[in-house]
Design a protein around this motif. Structure first.
Motif, mmCIF file in Angstrom:
data_model
loop_
_atom_site.group_PDB
_atom_site.id
_atom_site.type_symbol
_atom_site.label_atom_id
_atom_site.label_comp_id
_atom_site.label_asym_id
_atom_site.label_seq_id
_atom_site.Cartn_x
_atom_site.Cartn_y
_atom_site.Cartn_z
ATOM 1 N N LEU A 161 0.916 -1.098 -0.115
ATOM 2 C CA LEU A 161 0.072 0.116 0.119
ATOM 3 C C LEU A 161 0.862 1.083 -0.017
ATOM 4 O O LEU A 161 1.863 1.441 0.711
ATOM 5 C CB LEU A 161 -0.831 -0.026 1.106
ATOM 6 N N THR B 279 -4.144 4.871 -0.647
ATOM 7 C CA THR B 279 -5.025 3.808 -1.061
ATOM 8 C C THR B 279 -6.165 3.856 -0.671
ATOM 9 O O THR B 279 -6.333 3.868 0.651
ATOM 10 C CB THR B 279 -4.055 2.451 -0.582
ATOM 11 N N THR C 131 -9.238 -0.289 -1.700
ATOM 12 C CA THR C 131 -9.241 -0.778 -0.393
ATOM 13 C C THR C 131 -10.189 -1.745 -0.099
ATOM 14 O O THR C 131 -9.903 -2.548 0.701
ATOM 15 C CB THR C 131 -9.224 0.429 0.330
ATOM 16 N N SER D 51 3.103 -1.639 3.887
ATOM 17 C CA SER D 51 2.761 -0.420 3.756
ATOM 18 C C SER D 51 3.907 0.456 3.735
ATOM 19 O O SER D 51 4.813 0.223 4.520
ATOM 20 C CB SER D 51 1.648 0.330 4.402
ATOM 21 N N ILE E 67 -4.735 5.224 4.100
ATOM 22 C CA ILE E 67 -5.289 4.153 3.653
ATOM 23 C C ILE E 67 -6.750 4.228 4.154
ATOM 24 O O ILE E 67 -6.818 4.238 5.516
ATOM 25 C CB ILE E 67 -4.695 2.742 3.948
#
Ligand code: ZN
Length: 272
Positions: free
Chosen positions: A193, A197, A202, A214, A220
């Motif tokens: 990620l 994102t 997601t 990540s 995120i």
């Protein structure tokens, strides 16, 4: 001997000499030469802020030199719903990025280990997922299944591509199903990620990895914090929707610095 080249000595040519391009760091506010940023893994030389990485640069960072073989480079979205101005926007995105879609897919080697690699590009229509992004991920997952290869996907996305409506939403189940078939074949899928994102990505393949990594401080989430705050009518935690928060909640497995990503991915691939 000529002291200067008369071919470039006209006023017209002088205006065509490329002006240096600068990028502004969102963290420390300094302006830095674009080339300098990109030669430093798209990282701010002053404060370490991670700039978004164009897909092609990311492939250079991750894949072993000259091993990346692209699949489906010609694929590009059509305008299935005749959405106003969509063809224009697509053309502009293609021109600016030199890509046909918001994702590049292919097979490469990382630290000597062969793997499928898909990289989204948030500079191409915010890395939104339309029909072709879904199709390219599905095709690559199927190719990996056929060749018995692990798959790595770098996500960077604003979500589903609204100009393709329900067709873009369908890509969530389409990609998920293809990755499930890979899983059933015993092949690992590593999801990486990056900032940002969000949205439909997601809610599908980005959070489906057997291992989810990540980059630091990546945003995120599914819906934006404002929407959530209005819905739950409560104050959200400070780090809400950052990689660091998700790690604490057990939603992701590890945060890896950009300069270490290639080594970490190679180590994981070596287990396969
Ligand atoms: Zn900075």
């Amino acid at each position: 001997m000529k002291l200067f080249d008369e071919n470039i000595n006209t006023a017209k040519d002088l205006t065509e000499i490329k002006k240096p391009e600068f990028l502004k760091c969102s963290e420390c506010g300094r302006e830095i030469l674009k080339e300098l940023v990109h030669s430093n893994l798209s990282t701010c030389v002053y404060c370490g802020y991670l700039f978004r990485v164009p897909a092609k640069n990311r492939i250079d960072m991750i894949a072993d030199k000259e091993t990346f073989i692209e699949i489906g480079a010609e694929k590009t979205s059509t305008d299935p719903l005749n959405f106003p101005d969509y063809p224009d926007k697509l053309e502009k995105a293609k021109e600016a990025s030199g890509m046909n879609e918001a994702i590049i897919t292919g097979i490469c080697k990382i630290g000597g280990y062969k793997a499928g690699l898909a990289v989204m590009d948030s500079y191409f229509m915010m890395g939104s997922m339309g029909q072709m992004v879904g199709e390219k991920i599905t095709d690559l997952a199927e190719e990996c299944t056929k060749q018995n290869l692990p798959l790595i996907i770098f996500s960077a996305s604003g979500g589903a591509r609204m100009q393709e409506g329900i067709i873009s939403l369908l890509q969530m189940s389409r990609t998920t199903a293809a990755l499930n078939r890979m899983h059933d074949a015993g092949l690992p899928y590593l999801s990486v990620l990056t900032n940002p994102t969000t949205g439909g990505v997601t809610a599908s393949f980005a959070m489906q990895g057997d291992i989810i990594i990540s980059e630091p401080k990546a945003l995120i989430g599914f819906a934006g914090p404002r929407v959530i705050q209005q819905t739950v009518k409560d104050k959200l935690p400070e780090e809400f929707q950052t990689a660091e928060f998700l790690l604490k909640q057990g939603m992701i497995d590890r945060i890896v610095e950009r300069r270490e990503l290639r080594t970490v991915l190679a180590q994981i691939l070596s287990l396969h």
